[in-house]
Design an enzyme around this catalytic site. Structure first.
Site, PDB file in Angstrom:
ATOM      1  N   ARG A   1      72.892   1.376 105.120  1.00 46.26           N
ATOM      2  CA  ARG A   1      71.555   1.176 104.546  1.00 46.26           C
ATOM      3  C   ARG A   1      70.416   1.551 105.486  1.00 46.26           C
ATOM      4  O   ARG A   1      69.266   1.350 105.139  1.00 46.26           O
ATOM      5  CB  ARG A   1      71.414  -0.262 104.053  1.00 46.26           C
ATOM      6  CG  ARG A   1      72.486  -0.582 103.059  1.00 46.26           C
ATOM      7  CD  ARG A   1      72.207  -1.655 102.060  1.00 46.26           C
ATOM      8  NE  ARG A   1      73.265  -1.565 101.089  1.00 46.26           N
ATOM      9  CZ  ARG A   1      74.512  -2.019 101.284  1.00 46.26           C
ATOM     10  NH1 ARG A   1      74.831  -2.647 102.402  1.00 46.26           N
ATOM     11  NH2 ARG A   1      75.437  -1.845 100.382  1.00 46.26           N
TER      12      ARG A   1
ATOM     13  N   ARG B   1      70.327 -12.587  92.453  1.00 51.54           N
ATOM     14  CA  ARG B   1      71.399 -12.030  91.630  1.00 51.54           C
ATOM     15  C   ARG B   1      71.819 -13.007  90.523  1.00 51.54           C
ATOM     16  O   ARG B   1      72.314 -12.598  89.479  1.00 51.54           O
ATOM     17  CB  ARG B   1      72.579 -11.731  92.564  1.00 51.54           C
ATOM     18  CG  ARG B   1      73.690 -10.917  91.993  1.00 51.54           C
ATOM     19  CD  ARG B   1      74.507 -10.322  93.144  1.00 51.54           C
ATOM     20  NE  ARG B   1      75.839  -9.925  92.735  1.00 51.54           N
ATOM     21  CZ  ARG B   1      76.700  -9.272  93.520  1.00 51.54           C
ATOM     22  NH1 ARG B   1      76.352  -8.944  94.756  1.00 51.54           N
ATOM     23  NH2 ARG B   1      77.895  -8.938  93.103  1.00 51.54           N
TER      24      ARG B   1
ATOM     25  N   ASN C   1      78.286 -14.234  98.864  1.00 50.14           N
ATOM     26  CA  ASN C   1      79.080 -15.180  98.078  1.00 50.14           C
ATOM     27  C   ASN C   1      80.144 -15.867  98.936  1.00 50.14           C
ATOM     28  O   ASN C   1      80.593 -15.311  99.941  1.00 50.14           O
ATOM     29  CB  ASN C   1      79.770 -14.445  96.928  1.00 50.14           C
ATOM     30  CG  ASN C   1      80.702 -13.353  97.419  1.00 50.14           C
ATOM     31  OD1 ASN C   1      80.255 -12.250  97.708  1.00 50.14           O
ATOM     32  ND2 ASN C   1      81.996 -13.648  97.525  1.00 50.14           N
TER      33      ASN C   1
ATOM     34  N   TRP D   1      74.622  -8.198 104.044  1.00 50.16           N
ATOM     35  CA  TRP D   1      74.653  -6.732 103.903  1.00 50.16           C
ATOM     36  C   TRP D   1      73.336  -6.149 103.405  1.00 50.16           C
ATOM     37  O   TRP D   1      73.259  -4.964 103.078  1.00 50.16           O
ATOM     38  CB  TRP D   1      75.831  -6.278 103.054  1.00 50.16           C
ATOM     39  CG  TRP D   1      76.086  -7.013 101.773  1.00 50.16           C
ATOM     40  CD1 TRP D   1      76.751  -8.193 101.630  1.00 50.16           C
ATOM     41  CD2 TRP D   1      75.715  -6.605 100.464  1.00 50.16           C
ATOM     42  NE1 TRP D   1      76.795  -8.545 100.307  1.00 50.16           N
ATOM     43  CE2 TRP D   1      76.188  -7.592  99.569  1.00 50.16           C
ATOM     44  CE3 TRP D   1      75.041  -5.498  99.951  1.00 50.16           C
ATOM     45  CZ2 TRP D   1      75.992  -7.518  98.197  1.00 50.16           C
ATOM     46  CZ3 TRP D   1      74.841  -5.411  98.571  1.00 50.16           C
ATOM     47  CH2 TRP D   1      75.323  -6.413  97.719  1.00 50.16           C
TER      48      TRP D   1
ATOM     49  N   GLU E   1      84.947 -10.211 100.503  1.00 47.38           N
ATOM     50  CA  GLU E   1      86.055  -9.968  99.568  1.00 47.38           C
ATOM     51  C   GLU E   1      87.394  -9.888 100.302  1.00 47.38           C
ATOM     52  O   GLU E   1      88.439  -9.682  99.685  1.00 47.38           O
ATOM     53  CB  GLU E   1      85.818  -8.684  98.787  1.00 47.38           C
ATOM     54  CG  GLU E   1      84.949  -8.873  97.557  1.00 47.38           C
ATOM     55  CD  GLU E   1      83.572  -9.388  97.871  1.00 47.38           C
ATOM     56  OE1 GLU E   1      82.892  -8.793  98.708  1.00 47.38           O
ATOM     57  OE2 GLU E   1      83.172 -10.436  97.297  1.00 47.38           O
TER      58      GLU E   1
ATOM     59  N   GLY F   1      82.233  -8.388 104.306  1.00 46.00           N
ATOM     60  CA  GLY F   1      83.682  -8.488 104.123  1.00 46.00           C
ATOM     61  C   GLY F   1      84.138  -9.734 103.394  1.00 46.00           C
ATOM     62  O   GLY F   1      85.312 -10.106 103.480  1.00 46.00           O
TER      63      GLY F   1
ATOM     64  N   ASP G   1      80.450 -14.457  92.120  1.00 48.52           N
ATOM     65  CA  ASP G   1      80.210 -13.361  93.072  1.00 48.52           C
ATOM     66  C   ASP G   1      78.740 -12.992  93.144  1.00 48.52           C
ATOM     67  O   ASP G   1      78.381 -11.830  93.284  1.00 48.52           O
ATOM     68  CB  ASP G   1      81.052 -12.125  92.695  1.00 48.52           C
ATOM     69  CG  ASP G   1      81.093 -11.097  93.820  1.00 48.52           C
ATOM     70  OD1 ASP G   1      80.587 -11.385  94.917  1.00 48.52           O
ATOM     71  OD2 ASP G   1      81.616  -9.990  93.581  1.00 48.52           O
TER      72      ASP G   1
ATOM     73  N   THR H   1      77.309  -2.779 106.948  1.00 46.93           N
ATOM     74  CA  THR H   1      76.551  -1.755 106.226  1.00 46.93           C
ATOM     75  C   THR H   1      75.046  -1.982 106.308  1.00 46.93           C
ATOM     76  O   THR H   1      74.269  -1.128 105.898  1.00 46.93           O
ATOM     77  CB  THR H   1      76.949  -1.745 104.734  1.00 46.93           C
ATOM     78  OG1 THR H   1      76.683  -3.041 104.180  1.00 46.93           O
ATOM     79  CG2 THR H   1      78.422  -1.411 104.563  1.00 46.93           C
TER      80      THR H   1
ATOM     81  N   ASP I   1      76.271 -12.900  95.363  1.00 47.02           N
ATOM     82  CA  ASP I   1      75.659 -12.873  96.692  1.00 47.02           C
ATOM     83  C   ASP I   1      74.151 -13.084  96.546  1.00 47.02           C
ATOM     84  O   ASP I   1      73.531 -12.540  95.636  1.00 47.02           O
ATOM     85  CB  ASP I   1      75.845 -11.502  97.339  1.00 47.02           C
ATOM     86  CG  ASP I   1      77.280 -11.089  97.506  1.00 47.02           C
ATOM     87  OD1 ASP I   1      77.712 -10.989  98.650  1.00 47.02           O
ATOM     88  OD2 ASP I   1      77.951 -10.845  96.488  1.00 47.02           O
TER      89      ASP I   1
END
Lengths: 541, 272
Positions: free
Chosen positions: A129, A330, A260, A242, A191, A189, A303, A173, A305
């Site tokens: 980014r 979100r 999340n 991120w 996930e 990370g 999920d 990122t 975030d």
């Protein structure tokens, strides 16, 4: 002759040593005051992405024309916010490629390539980014979970430090944020069952100054009780970082939205609120100590975030001046929060939101029944992509309007028990789009005092584009179909559009002055496009 | 850190099984096919994980019970298909259908296979044609070829049906013939464009953004229009395809037509 050469070499060295650093801490504090610069992810520390430039106006924006294009020649799309310093653009790309590019012509000057390992663990692409800058140095996180410093003149690596072990699922990122002499970064990370953190590194040496874990350990007096007391669920509790945070110099506070909890959907093994995931954390920039936190989605199972940009502003609410942080989450709610106390001032949905009735007086969402994912699937709005996501919003402090790319979506959420294995994806569920679900997107202008939508411009499909505003009363945004567009910030009237050939994804336009021209710079796909007015249209307001 | 992965992520993994794949099974499976030694077969925990993966990634087309929705009934199709071929079908998708390939890890495909094998196969695969295929073909030629293409013959206003037998369950075919407006394949939504001088252009929507729309009109002309030049864009609820109700197509003829459609498995473009 030898003496002459030595003297020349010495003078060159002295000149180089005497050259002023290109980016100073004061420059970063000044933000976008210098019209030729774009120095940090959000343009300035407040994250408003609001430029003071006024050459391009609602009256002449229809004349904007492409000046040059830069193609990376690589696979993968930009998610970068390019920096602009002294007529040079510094952009990062897929797989941690990076470039210095002539801002006048689009011609590349240097290119950085990174030798990445093959067995990377990334949920969502080897994206990046953007850079941060200080002195003559650039800073970039890498998909193999490092932080590198590059020489702005050459792209050479000055130092390279490991943030965490990529082999067990850590990656990075986020565009770093430089505050004083420190480079602030976060890890991703969730996930893969990581434990998230925010780090500060010395810009000169790369030595770590502090670390704030976004998942509380049992000995944390506040957050420790929000995880099961008899398990080690917190050790793989997620909480990725991120998207770049913001900074309040007066309070010396950093604001970051956290990701999340893990695993994403099946939550039986992580009972509790799961602090400090899906939260806004305010932490001291010198020490990394938490000052306050606000959790948007306690015990998130969708999920969602909270890695959106916390936008800082000053508002008058009920006749009282308030220092606030504005946050389009979100989870579908827009929040205006007192950034001194961390208390919610107002919060309302800005998209269709079925999981919570409202945000209660205690700041907690008032949950509606039937939205816990299970093996049969439960329908909830918004979908996992959220009411908005990583695409940057913008705030115009003159009109006091907050602009955000909104997503009108729903999903059927599934959850199942999945065994954790280090280095393997660990979401414990997933989503599908319900039959007959018609998703769409919109650019929405929100009044942060009341958290109500003032106008919208609808897109036929959802968009992941960020937003830019300018002091001339313009909003620049992208739809999901490849258009970059300009709007009147007060009315939402569309004034201009241009088909880029690829939708802007997590990117937003930036703008800078060079040789008396105001440029609009737009990353989309693997291309940068620079727009400006024809010469006869250029009249400074 | 899961971002906006929904549609793309899901498409990458949905599941379909075809008899074309059965034909292709005659080719030897690659020597390194992971399904040759699937450690998850019969493992209770793996089957449960496979069920979850199936529901998230496959059920939208094949139904929660794997008995087919838009995509084929898997319980009827898997009986004769070796796991190696099933794995390759999951990995590569089925050309000419909505079934895409998958980039998911090998292990996840093996979990799905373990789940599907645990379902068991029904005795009579639904791929066996029923009804009078010749009459079905006659009905098709009379009623359908104006808009639907098989091979190089037929119209283009509706979807190409050259491989429809590989892509649809029987129940899905019944539904799409009797009530075509229930679901529009992407690119076949009905729109009417009204120009500023009142001209009406009816067709199927191929693409659209905030400023333009691309359609195929009922004369099969593909064309783009600027919305600024239009008075109105009408998104219709009805399909351009008429509803073949029992009054229009009796049950016997419907059975014959479906019998014919299930034979349409076309040349597999992946087979050379």
């Amino acid at each position: 002759m030898r003496t002459l050469l030595l003297a020349f070499a010495a003078s060159v060295t002295l000149a180089a040593q005497g050259a002023a650093p290109q980016v100073t801490p004061q420059d970063l504090l000044d933000g976008l005051k210098d019209p030729g610069k774009w120095l940090t992810y959000g343009g300035d520390y407040s994250g408003t992405r609001h430029s003071p430039l006024t050459q391009i106006t609602p009256e002449n924006v229809g004349q904007l024309a492409s000046q040059w294009m830069f193609q990376t020649g690589t696979l993968g799309s930009f998610q970068t916010t390019p920096l602009v310093v002294d007529g040079i653009i510094y952009a990062t790309g897929f797989n941690n490629h990076a470039w210095a590019i002539d801002a006048r012509t689009g011609r590349p000057i240097w290119r950085y390539r990174r030798n990445l390992p093959e067995n990377l663990h990334v949920c969502c692409g080897a994206v990046n980014r953007g850079f941060a800058a200080l002195g003559d140095r650039l800073f970039m996180t890498t998909i193999d979970a490092h932080l590198v410093s590059l020489d702005m003149k050459t792209g050479d690596v000055l130092w390279d430090v490991e943030l965490a072990d990529f082999k067990v699922g850590y990656s990075a990122t986020v565009a770093p944020l430089v505050v004083k002499d420190k480079v602030i970064v976060g890890i991703a990370g969730a996930e893969f069952g990581i434990r998230g953190f925010i780090d500060a590194y010395d810009a000169q040496t790369g030595r770590r100054a502090w670390r704030f874990f976004t998942v509380a350990s049992p000995d944390d007096p506040i957050g420790g009780r929000s995880w099961p007391p008899t398990s080690d669920a917190w050790q793989r509790g997620g909480g990725s970082i991120w998207v770049t945070g913001t900074y309040d110099p007066q309070q010396n506070l950093l604001f970051f939205g956290t990701g999340n909890p893990g695993p994403d959907y099946y939550s039986n093994a992580r009972e509790g609120d799961n602090l400090y995931t899906a939260s806004l954390v305010a932490i001291d920039a010198d020490t990394g100590q938490r000052r306050w936190h606000y959790q948007f989605t306690p015990h998130d199972v969708h999920d969602w975030d909270s890695t959106q940009v916390p936008v800082l502003g000053d508002l008058t609410i009920n006749g009282q001046p308030r220092k606030v942080v504005m946050f389009a989450n979100r989870n579908g709610f827009f929040y205006t929060i007192d950034r001194v106390t961390g208390k919610v001032i107002v919060a309302r949905p800005f998209v269709e939101t079925t999981w919570a009735k409202e945000i209660g007086p205690d700041g907690r969402p008032v949950l509606l029944p039937g939205h816990l994912p299970d093996e049969e699937g439960t329908k909830t709005c918004p979908d996992l992509g959220g009411g908005t996501n990583f695409m940057s919003p913008s705030y115009d402090p003159t009109s006091h309007l907050f602009f955000v790319t909104a997503r009108e979506t729903c999903a059927t959420y599934f959850a199942f028990d999945q065994k954790f294995k280090p280095g393997e994806q660990w979401e414990s569920g997933g989503t599908t789009r319900p039959r007959d679900q018609k998703n769409f997107g919109a650019l929405r202008a929100i009044d942060p005092v009341t958290a109500t939508v003032k106008w919208e411009f609808r897109y036929p499909s959802v968009s992941s584009s960020g937003v830019l505003t300018t002091a001339s009363g313009l909003v620049f945004a992208g739809d999901g179909d490849g258009n970059i567009m300009a709007f009147d910030s007060r009315t939402g009237k569309n004034l201009w559009h241009y088909q880029l050939g690829f939708a802007m994804r997590a990117t937003a336009g930036t703008t800078y002055m060079l040789d008396g021209r105001q440029y609009l710079l737009v990353p989309s796909g693997s291309m940068l496009t620079a727009f400006a007015l024809p010469s006869e249209q250029r009249t400074q307001r | 850190m899961a971002r906006a992965r929904t549609a793309v992520h899901l498409l990458v993994f949905s599941l379909s099984i075809t008899s074309a794949a059965l034909v292709a099974q005659e080719r030897p499976a690659p020597p390194d096919n992971p399904a040759r030694n699937n450690p998850h077969l019969g493992n209770k925990e793996s089957i449960r994980s496979g069920l979850a993966l199936y529901r998230v990634r496959c059920a939208d087309c094949h139904g929660l019970d794997a008995k087919g929705y838009r995509g084929p009934d898997l319980t009827a199709l898997l009986g004769d298909m070796p796991d190696e071929k099933l794995f390759q079908t999951l990995r590569k998708g089925v050309a000419g259908t909505e079934m895409p390939g998958s980039t998911a890890p090998d292990d996840e495909l093996l979990l799905v296979i373990a789940y599907l094998r645990n379902l068991g196969a029904v005795s009579a695969p639904e791929t066996a044609p029923t009804g009078n295929v010749e009459n079905g073909q006659r009905l098709f030629a009379a009623q359908c070829t104006g808009c639907h293409r098989i091979g190089m013959r037929g119209g283009r206003l509706g979807p190409d049906l050259s491989r429809i037998g590989a892509a649809r369950s029987r129940s899905a075919l019944v539904r799409e013939i009797r009530t075509p407006a229930e679901w529009f394949p992407p690119g076949y939504e009905t729109v009417t464009l009204v120009t500023k001088d009142g001209q009406r252009i009816r067709g199927t929507r191929k693409n659209e953004d905030a400023f333009s729309i691309q359609v195929m009109d009922t004369r099969e002309r593909i064309q783009g229009y600027l919305k600024g030049d239009l008075r109105e864009v009408i998104y219709e609820k009805d399909s351009l395809m008429p509803a073949f109700t029992a009054a229009r197509l009796n049950d016997n003829d419907l059975n014959d037509l479906i019998g014919y459609l299930t034979t349409l498995r076309g040349p597999d473009p992946t087979v050379r």
